[in-house]
Design a protein around this motif. Structure first.
Motif, PDB file in Angstrom:
ATOM      1  N   ALA A  23       0.888  -1.165   0.000  1.00 18.53           N
ATOM      2  CA  ALA A  23       0.000   0.000   0.000  1.00 18.53           C
ATOM      3  C   ALA A  23       0.924   1.213   0.000  1.00 18.53           C
ATOM      4  CB  ALA A  23      -0.892  -0.004   1.233  1.00 18.53           C
ATOM      5  N   THR A  24       0.681   2.139  -0.919  1.00 20.45           N
ATOM      6  CA  THR A  24       1.558   3.296  -1.054  1.00 20.45           C
ATOM      7  C   THR A  24       0.760   4.590  -1.017  1.00 20.45           C
ATOM      8  OG1 THR A  24       1.468   3.391  -3.466  1.00 20.45           O
ATOM      9  CG2 THR A  24       3.143   1.950  -2.485  1.00 20.45           C
ATOM     10  N   LEU A  25       1.456   5.633  -0.618  1.00 17.53           N
ATOM     11  CA  LEU A  25       0.872   6.968  -0.584  1.00 17.53           C
ATOM     12  C   LEU A  25       1.988   7.971  -0.811  1.00 17.53           C
ATOM     13  CD1 LEU A  25      -1.611   8.803   0.006  1.00 17.53           C
ATOM     14  CD2 LEU A  25      -0.887   8.781   2.393  1.00 17.53           C
ATOM     15  N   LEU A  26       1.751   8.962  -1.646  1.00 17.82           N
ATOM     16  CA  LEU A  26       2.738   9.996  -1.918  1.00 17.82           C
ATOM     17  C   LEU A  26       2.496  11.177  -0.985  1.00 17.82           C
ATOM     18  CD1 LEU A  26       5.131  10.786  -3.704  1.00 17.82           C
ATOM     19  CD2 LEU A  26       3.481  11.909  -5.210  1.00 17.82           C
ATOM     20  N   HIS A  27       3.503  11.500  -0.201  1.00 13.40           N
ATOM     21  CA  HIS A  27       3.462  12.672   0.676  1.00 13.40           C
ATOM     22  C   HIS A  27       4.160  13.811  -0.048  1.00 13.40           C
ATOM     23  CE1 HIS A  27       3.888  15.158   4.291  1.00 13.40           C
ATOM     24  NE2 HIS A  27       5.120  15.368   3.893  1.00 13.40           N
ATOM     25  N   ALA A  28       3.488  14.946  -0.149  1.00  9.96           N
ATOM     26  CA  ALA A  28       4.091  16.136  -0.743  1.00  9.96           C
ATOM     27  C   ALA A  28       4.304  17.160   0.364  1.00  9.96           C
ATOM     28  CB  ALA A  28       3.191  16.713  -1.832  1.00  9.96           C
ATOM     29  N   GLY A  29       5.542  17.572   0.537  1.00  8.32           N
ATOM     30  CA  GLY A  29       5.818  18.585   1.540  1.00  8.32           C
ATOM     31  C   GLY A  29       6.934  18.181   2.481  1.00  8.32           C
TER      32      GLY A  29
ATOM     33  N   PRO B  23      16.211  21.937  -2.885  1.00 10.39           N
ATOM     34  CA  PRO B  23      16.595  22.181  -1.489  1.00 10.39           C
ATOM     35  C   PRO B  23      15.430  22.612  -0.592  1.00 10.39           C
ATOM     36  CG  PRO B  23      17.353  23.971  -2.880  1.00 10.39           C
ATOM     37  CD  PRO B  23      16.776  22.927  -3.793  1.00 10.39           C
ATOM     38  N   ASP B  24      14.316  23.050  -1.173  1.00 18.68           N
ATOM     39  CA  ASP B  24      13.156  23.481  -0.393  1.00 18.68           C
ATOM     40  C   ASP B  24      12.378  22.252   0.061  1.00 18.68           C
ATOM     41  OD1 ASP B  24      10.826  24.502   0.684  1.00 18.68           O
ATOM     42  OD2 ASP B  24      10.412  25.855  -0.996  1.00 18.68           O
ATOM     43  N   MET B  25      12.524  21.884   1.331  1.00 24.01           N
ATOM     44  CA  MET B  25      11.898  20.676   1.860  1.00 24.01           C
ATOM     45  C   MET B  25      10.374  20.735   1.796  1.00 24.01           C
ATOM     46  SD  MET B  25      14.519  20.028   5.026  1.00 24.01           S
ATOM     47  CE  MET B  25      13.995  18.401   5.520  1.00 24.01           C
ATOM     48  N   ASP B  26       9.796  21.915   1.716  1.00 21.80           N
ATOM     49  CA  ASP B  26       8.345  22.036   1.581  1.00 21.80           C
ATOM     50  C   ASP B  26       7.859  21.555   0.215  1.00 21.80           C
ATOM     51  OD1 ASP B  26       7.713  23.036   4.147  1.00 21.80           O
ATOM     52  OD2 ASP B  26       8.343  25.047   3.548  1.00 21.80           O
ATOM     53  N   LYS B  27       8.785  21.349  -0.716  1.00 24.56           N
ATOM     54  CA  LYS B  27       8.434  20.890  -2.059  1.00 24.56           C
ATOM     55  C   LYS B  27       8.880  19.449  -2.311  1.00 24.56           C
ATOM     56  CE  LYS B  27       8.495  25.512  -3.978  1.00 24.56           C
ATOM     57  NZ  LYS B  27       9.131  26.432  -4.937  1.00 24.56           N
ATOM     58  N   TRP B  28       9.274  18.752  -1.282  1.00 21.65           N
ATOM     59  CA  TRP B  28       9.737  17.372  -1.440  1.00 21.65           C
ATOM     60  C   TRP B  28       8.572  16.422  -1.676  1.00 21.65           C
ATOM     61  CZ3 TRP B  28      14.074  15.758   2.473  1.00 21.65           C
ATOM     62  CH2 TRP B  28      15.233  16.484   2.177  1.00 21.65           C
ATOM     63  N   SER B  29       8.892  15.281  -2.283  1.00 21.46           N
ATOM     64  CA  SER B  29       7.959  14.166  -2.457  1.00 21.46           C
ATOM     65  C   SER B  29       8.553  12.944  -1.765  1.00 21.46           C
ATOM     66  CB  SER B  29       7.745  13.850  -3.930  1.00 21.46           C
ATOM     67  OG  SER B  29       7.088  14.918  -4.575  1.00 21.46           O
ATOM     68  N   ILE B  30       7.747  12.327  -0.928  1.00 18.41           N
ATOM     69  CA  ILE B  30       8.172  11.147  -0.176  1.00 18.41           C
ATOM     70  C   ILE B  30       7.101  10.079  -0.357  1.00 18.41           C
ATOM     71  CG2 ILE B  30       8.767  10.211   2.095  1.00 18.41           C
ATOM     72  CD1 ILE B  30       9.330  13.218   2.891  1.00 18.41           C
ATOM     73  N   GLU B  31       7.512   8.925  -0.854  1.00 20.36           N
ATOM     74  CA  GLU B  31       6.566   7.833  -1.001  1.00 20.36           C
ATOM     75  C   GLU B  31       6.609   6.954   0.246  1.00 20.36           C
ATOM     76  OE1 GLU B  31       5.656   4.594  -4.364  1.00 20.36           O
ATOM     77  OE2 GLU B  31       7.457   4.242  -3.157  1.00 20.36           O
ATOM     78  N   ILE B  32       5.443   6.728   0.838  1.00 19.95           N
ATOM     79  CA  ILE B  32       5.299   5.813   1.960  1.00 19.95           C
ATOM     80  C   ILE B  32       4.833   4.494   1.365  1.00 19.95           C
ATOM     81  CG2 ILE B  32       4.099   5.374   4.123  1.00 19.95           C
ATOM     82  CD1 ILE B  32       3.450   8.462   4.093  1.00 19.95           C
ATOM     83  N   ALA B  33       5.466   3.396   1.777  1.00 20.18           N
ATOM     84  CA  ALA B  33       5.107   2.075   1.251  1.00 20.18           C
ATOM     85  C   ALA B  33       5.092   1.064   2.394  1.00 20.18           C
ATOM     86  CB  ALA B  33       6.080   1.636   0.160  1.00 20.18           C
ATOM     87  N   TYR B  34       3.935   0.456   2.618  1.00 16.45           N
ATOM     88  CA  TYR B  34       3.783  -0.585   3.646  1.00 16.45           C
ATOM     89  C   TYR B  34       3.482  -1.903   2.939  1.00 16.45           C
ATOM     90  CZ  TYR B  34       3.084   2.901   7.422  1.00 16.45           C
ATOM     91  OH  TYR B  34       3.220   3.918   8.340  1.00 16.45           O
ATOM     92  N   ARG B  35       4.288  -2.901   3.217  1.00 23.27           N
ATOM     93  CA  ARG B  35       4.071  -4.221   2.638  1.00 23.27           C
ATOM     94  C   ARG B  35       2.840  -4.858   3.279  1.00 23.27           C
ATOM     95  NH1 ARG B  35       6.961  -9.588   2.873  1.00 23.27           N
ATOM     96  NH2 ARG B  35       6.823 -10.355   0.743  1.00 23.27           N
TER      97      ARG B  35
END
Length: 166
Positions: free
Chosen positions: A94-100, A149-161
């Protein structure tokens, strides 16, 4: 969050990582491992084959978190004691894209953790000696700080097996 959670099937992938156990109040020790992993790969001529990730093994109710700071590689590597070789397990995630900013990641983690059970999904985790032990809980840092470099514009994918894929 920038999207709705999804379920996808992923192939197994080798990685190199440095394990650490630390409470959130000492997270700077965790983040300090990022350049060390990349330096280790560079010194051995091993190119990254995907984004930096944090793999969570346990989250202790008292505050200690056991994790690995890692980078996927194209072929298995041999660790040296400090850096270990591992495998991102294949299976359904299950995945979700976190923006920020990563400091607001808890909002997205909570959303995914509520969404999964509401869909009838079970995580690949178990309880052992008062700890929740995960078989596949990842945060993939899709943004390169050198490019964004602006961490408020980062994308982080969360993935739970998901359970049943062990």
């Amino acid at each position: 969050m920038t999207n709705e959670p999804t379920v996808e099937t992923r192939e197994e992938r080798p990685y190199a990582a440095i394990p650490i156990t630390a409470p959130l109040r000492e997270w700077d020790r965790v983040n300090a491992l990022v350049p060390e992993v990349y330096t280790w790969l560079r010194d051995r001529g091993v190119p990254p084959a995907g984004p930096l990730f944090y793999r969570y093994w346990t989250v202790d109710p008292r505050g200690d978190i056991s994790l690995e700071v890692g980078v996927p590689v194209g072929a298995p590597v041999t660790g040296d004691g400090r850096v270990i070789a591992g495998v991102i397990p294949g299976g359904r995630y299950a995945t979700l894209l976190h923006a920020g900013h990563p400091d607001r990641l808890l909002e997205s983690l909570t959303a995914l953790e509520k969404w999964g059970p509401a869909q009838g999904l079970r995580w690949d985790n178990r309880h052992e000696d008062g700890h929740e032990v995960w078989g596949g809980r990842f945060e993939f840092y899709l943004s390169d700080p050198a490019v964004q470099p602006d961490m408020d514009k980062w994308s982080i994918e969360i993935a739970y097996r998901l359970a049943g894929d062990a």
